[in-house]
Design an enzyme around this catalytic site. Sequence first.
Site, PDB file in Angstrom:
ATOM      1  N   ALA A 256      30.442  12.960 -13.544  1.00 34.93           N
ATOM      2  CA  ALA A 256      29.051  13.378 -13.736  1.00 34.93           C
ATOM      3  C   ALA A 256      28.792  13.742 -15.190  1.00 34.93           C
ATOM      4  O   ALA A 256      28.384  12.886 -15.991  1.00 34.93           O
ATOM      5  CB  ALA A 256      28.732  14.543 -12.806  1.00 34.93           C
ATOM      6  N   ARG A 257      29.034  14.984 -15.558  1.00 34.56           N
ATOM      7  CA  ARG A 257      28.838  15.471 -16.913  1.00 34.56           C
ATOM      8  C   ARG A 257      29.907  16.506 -17.214  1.00 34.56           C
ATOM      9  O   ARG A 257      30.223  17.349 -16.369  1.00 34.56           O
ATOM     10  CB  ARG A 257      27.445  16.101 -17.091  1.00 34.56           C
ATOM     11  CG  ARG A 257      26.304  15.087 -17.140  1.00 34.56           C
ATOM     12  CD  ARG A 257      26.262  14.363 -18.461  1.00 34.56           C
ATOM     13  NE  ARG A 257      25.148  13.440 -18.542  1.00 34.56           N
ATOM     14  CZ  ARG A 257      25.232  12.149 -18.298  1.00 34.56           C
ATOM     15  NH1 ARG A 257      26.396  11.626 -17.944  1.00 34.56           N
ATOM     16  NH2 ARG A 257      24.168  11.369 -18.422  1.00 34.56           N
ATOM     17  N   GLU A 285      32.553  13.059 -27.213  1.00 40.64           N
ATOM     18  CA  GLU A 285      32.676  11.620 -26.973  1.00 40.64           C
ATOM     19  C   GLU A 285      32.284  10.868 -28.244  1.00 40.64           C
ATOM     20  O   GLU A 285      31.198  11.120 -28.778  1.00 40.64           O
ATOM     21  CB  GLU A 285      31.791  11.199 -25.791  1.00 40.64           C
ATOM     22  CG  GLU A 285      32.225  11.832 -24.479  1.00 40.64           C
ATOM     23  CD  GLU A 285      31.421  11.348 -23.270  1.00 40.64           C
ATOM     24  OE1 GLU A 285      30.577  10.447 -23.439  1.00 40.64           O
ATOM     25  OE2 GLU A 285      31.652  11.868 -22.171  1.00 40.64           O
ATOM     26  N   HIS A 304      34.024   7.151 -20.294  1.00 43.64           N
ATOM     27  CA  HIS A 304      32.617   7.233 -19.892  1.00 43.64           C
ATOM     28  C   HIS A 304      32.055   5.840 -19.561  1.00 43.64           C
ATOM     29  O   HIS A 304      31.049   5.406 -20.114  1.00 43.64           O
ATOM     30  CB  HIS A 304      31.776   7.895 -20.986  1.00 43.64           C
ATOM     31  CG  HIS A 304      30.523   8.531 -20.442  1.00 43.64           C
ATOM     32  ND1 HIS A 304      29.907   9.583 -21.040  1.00 43.64           N
ATOM     33  CD2 HIS A 304      29.776   8.250 -19.334  1.00 43.64           C
ATOM     34  CE1 HIS A 304      28.824   9.941 -20.348  1.00 43.64           C
ATOM     35  NE2 HIS A 304      28.732   9.135 -19.311  1.00 43.64           N
ATOM     36  N   ALA A 307      29.420   3.844 -15.023  1.00 42.76           N
ATOM     37  CA  ALA A 307      28.187   3.130 -14.665  1.00 42.76           C
ATOM     38  C   ALA A 307      28.066   1.805 -15.409  1.00 42.76           C
ATOM     39  O   ALA A 307      26.974   1.244 -15.480  1.00 42.76           O
ATOM     40  CB  ALA A 307      26.975   4.000 -14.956  1.00 42.76           C
TER      41      ALA A 307
END
Length: 346
Positions: A256-257, A285, A304, A307
């Site tokens: 998620a985060r 990041e 990351h 998605a």
Amino acid sequence: MTGSADPAAGPGPGGRPPTVVAVPAALREQLFTPAAWDRLRSVADVTVLEEHTDRDALAAVLPAARILVTAWGTARMDADLLAAAPHLELLAHTGGAVSPYADEEVFARGIRVTQAGAAMARSVAEVALAFTLALLHRVHRFDHALRGGADWDRAAAAPPRHEILGCPVGVIGASRTGRAYIALARALGARVSVHDPLLTEAEAAELGVRKAALADLLATSRIVAVHAPALPETHHLIGARELALLPDGAGLVNTARSWLVDEEALVAAVRTGRIDAALDVYDAEPLPAGHPLRGLPNVLLTPHQAAATVECRQALGDSTVDEIVRYVTGRPLRHTVDRTALARVE
């Protein structure tokens, strides 16, 4: 730039609204299939802005625009840029969180804002499930040991492994992605508990999960998957105290985060070897080359990319085009957000 940039107000050729697509070529090719692009051009007079991070370049193509399509890195629409966009009616973001691309003035002007975050749910949920299975079977530990040169017997040494069938899995946040993950985990036989203050007992029953307080969920789950929104009140929702509640051998999954987990506390916890973790998101990041997470054998890391499947990127583009078509043809939008979306942290 390509397309029309006529500064005059009003519809473009054939009555199509002037539309700026502030998405660079490489990402545009990932997001918009030829069919989706043709569909967009059939309803909109499109101007493409390659220099999407350049505020001056964006301002130059905004005077006639009624629709603006944004992507990761597009300059944020604030009062100064909005002054160059007197006819803007719709901001269509190709990702999820809109706070980096629109400020309060966008909503104050009555500009509609839509986003494509729902299209990410399946891809991110699949990665979270892959992380779950890897942690349960200690795949990351075996891989690290063999690649690091450990002998066969030493490489085979690992904490107990488990199947997902009957496994107690805790989910923090019944978000779109959380619900997609719940469906996948339950399909493989996991026993799922959920912590989400907004989840009703009726919704929990419909999802086939047990509603639980955070402390209870942490103490009773073999795997905990984080899917909560990044809001001011969820900052470091999981800290040292919460990590200490996890059973020995448990695993934490975060796609998620990083906002949701105290990274310093997590590093300290996994360094002991008592718990494992699988992460796709980080405080910094790119993750620095010397970051302690990189060297820990009980941590699985990805950059990351949860998605970033072909299907997800195309679904984001399709969702964006669908919203624009609905707007142009006078139908209700499906994925609008209001000014409360500005509280979400990107």
